[in-house]
Design an enzyme around this catalytic site. Structure first.
Site, short mmCIF file in Angstrom:
data_model
loop_
_atom_site.label_atom_id
_atom_site.label_comp_id
_atom_site.label_asym_id
_atom_site.label_seq_id
_atom_site.Cartn_x
_atom_site.Cartn_y
_atom_site.Cartn_z
N GLY A 83 9.67 -0.33 2.77
CA GLY A 83 9.23 -1.05 3.97
C GLY A 83 10.10 -2.25 4.30
O GLY A 83 10.42 -2.48 5.47
N ARG B 145 12.77 -0.69 -10.88
CA ARG B 145 12.42 -2.03 -10.40
C ARG B 145 12.30 -3.03 -11.55
O ARG B 145 12.55 -4.22 -11.37
CB ARG B 145 11.14 -1.98 -9.58
N GLY C 29 12.76 5.15 0.17
CA GLY C 29 12.40 6.05 -0.93
C GLY C 29 12.99 7.45 -0.82
O GLY C 29 13.63 7.95 -1.74
N LYS D 240 9.98 11.39 12.00
CA LYS D 240 9.37 10.92 13.24
C LYS D 240 10.13 9.81 13.94
O LYS D 240 10.47 8.80 13.33
CB LYS D 240 7.96 10.40 12.94
C1 3PG Z 1 6.66 -1.22 -2.13
O1 3PG Z 1 6.46 -0.48 -3.10
O2 3PG Z 1 7.08 -0.81 -1.04
C2 3PG Z 1 6.42 -2.68 -2.31
O3 3PG Z 1 6.11 -2.96 -3.62
C3 3PG Z 1 5.36 -3.17 -1.37
O4 3PG Z 1 4.14 -2.55 -1.65
P1 3PG Z 1 3.03 -2.46 -0.50
O5 3PG Z 1 3.58 -1.50 0.52
O6 3PG Z 1 1.78 -1.99 -1.16
O7 3PG Z 1 2.88 -3.84 0.09
MG MG Z 2 5.36 0.41 0.57
#
Ligand code: 3PG
Ligand code: MG
Length: 400
Positions: free
Chosen positions: A380, A38, A357, A200
């Site tokens: 996310g 990142r 991930g 899931k």
């Molecule tokens: C992540 O690692 O998915 C992003 O940096 C967002 O982090 P968070 O899920 O803690 O908001």
């Molecule tokens: Mg996250």
């Protein structure tokens, strides 16, 4: 829609304070960065701004300190890593992200200099998208650039609120992420296949519901497929599944039929008595799963069928492993399909986009990450995009 986003390349930045929202939420161990992906993604922007004579102020969250200062979640070690990677550009660190200390650090910058601010989430105002906190951040810059797609699903002060207070731009990493995902979902070269795996159904209901309306072929793998097989009346032995999701699965199947999206489920599986490294395995048809066995990977016939179907597609989207890939030998199905998508991509027939991930870890394990057209580092945010949601961090740049 994308046209309404201003790109930082077109902005006059010489001598200006440019406030960059990065995602420096990187993995660390013993105070050292263990995966700098990142950071690498945002360095081109920082270098370019520095070269163009901007005073570059970098801000990010790190972990989830919940509005309080937590020493282990200081961005200082990450700032040190950035300094090492940006040398000989000088990189300073401000011990807070707003207030006098932050202002002093920013005021001390020469054109071309870089300052990393302390963790935004040490202040509750960040996650609350508090107007006063956003205004305090905005005092540190003349221009705002968001290059953190992976945090764009959060409507926080540094990703949303501030975009309404300063001239707001997208950075190059943000832009290429949005472009890749837009190509995949909004105007893809058809037929489009989506490969969705993971444990899931319940965490991916919205993804599946959105995708059946947008893609031509939906390949379902992972433990999620067991729930589908169960709903179809197959015996799945001791496999993981979600008994409470039967109605959801039926609805998804109905919607798929109505939209002309074909759902492809495993036809054979690698089974074992338990999920354990080196467990004795067998390949079984899904019509013939022993009562005491667990389905832990897709079988060779399924790999062959997926490969044959992908050869007719021009776009492939992937989120979620197709088997329990972390435990050998249950990654083989996922790896074989990953190699096939990589091969089709390299031949030029398929545009491939993967994210999440676990998915990236599986592609890395298969050694094919670089062969994909685009691999998103967002977790996310990538999922919410697949759900068809507008991400607040992207929306704010459009209306800015
Ligand atoms: C992540 O690692 O998915 C992003 O940096 C967002 O982090 P968070 O899920 O803690 O908001
Ligand atoms: Mg996250």
């Amino acid at each position: 829609m994308l046209e309404s986003i201003k790109r930082i390349d077109s902005a006059e930045v010489n001598g200006k304070r440019v406030l960059v929202r990065a995602d420096l939420n990187v993995p660390t161990a013993d105070g050292k960065v263990t995966d700098a992906t990142r950071i690498e993604q945002v360095l081109p922007l920082i270098r370019d701004l520095s070269q163009r004579g901007a005073k570059v102020v970098v801000m990010s969250h790190f972990g989830r300190p919940k509005g309080k200062r937590v020493e282990e979640m200081s961005l200082k070690p990450v700032a040190d890593k950035i300094a090492e990677m940006l040398a000989p550009i000088s990189v300073h660190f401000a011990p807070d992200c707003i207030g006098e200390e932050a202002k002093a650090a920013v005021n001390a910058l020469e054109p071309g200099g870089v300052c990393v601010l302390e963790n935004l989430r040490f202040h509750a105002g960040e996650e609350a998208n508090d107007a006063a906190f956003a205004a305090a951040l905005a005092e540190l810059g003349d221009i705002y650039v968001n290059d953190a797609f992976s945090a764009a699903h959060r409507a926080h002060a540094s990703t949303e609120g501030i975009a309404h207070l300063l001239p707001a731009y997208a950075g190059p990493a943000m832009m290429s992420e949005i472009e890749a995902l837009t190509i995949a979902l909004e105007k893809p070269h058809r037929p489009v296949a989506a490969l969705i795996g993971g444990a899931k159904v319940s965490t991916k209901i919205d993804v599946l519901s959105n995708l059946v309306e947008k893609v031509n072929l939906l390949v379902i793998g992972g433990a999620m497929a067991n729930t589908f097989l169960h709903v179809e009346g197959r015996g799945i032995g001791n496999s993981l599944f979600e008994p409470g999701e039967a109605n959801t699965v039926e609805q998804i199947i109905t919607n798929a039929t109505e939209s002309g999206c074909q759902i492809l489920l495993p036809k054979d599986a690698v089974v074992a008595p338990e999920l354990r490294k080196g467990a004795a395995t067998e390949v079984r048809s899904v019509t013939d799963i022993p009562d005491d066995a667990m389905i832990l990977d897709i079988g060779p016939d399924t790999v062959a069928e997926i490969s044959a179907r992908l050869a007719d597609c021009h776009t492939a989207l992937w989120n979620g492993p197709l088997g329990a890939f972390e435990v050998a030998p249950f990654g083989e199905g996922t790896f074989a399909v990953a190699r096939e998508v990589a091969r089709l991509t390299e031949e030029g027939g398929v545009t491939s986009i993967a994210g999440g991930g676990d998915t990236v870890a599986a592609l890395n394990a298969a050694g094919v990450t670089d062969a994909f057209s685009y691999v998103s580092t967002a977790g996310g945010a990538f999922l919410e995009w697949l759900e068809g949601r507008e991400l607040p961090g992207v929306a704010a740049l459009k209306s800015a």
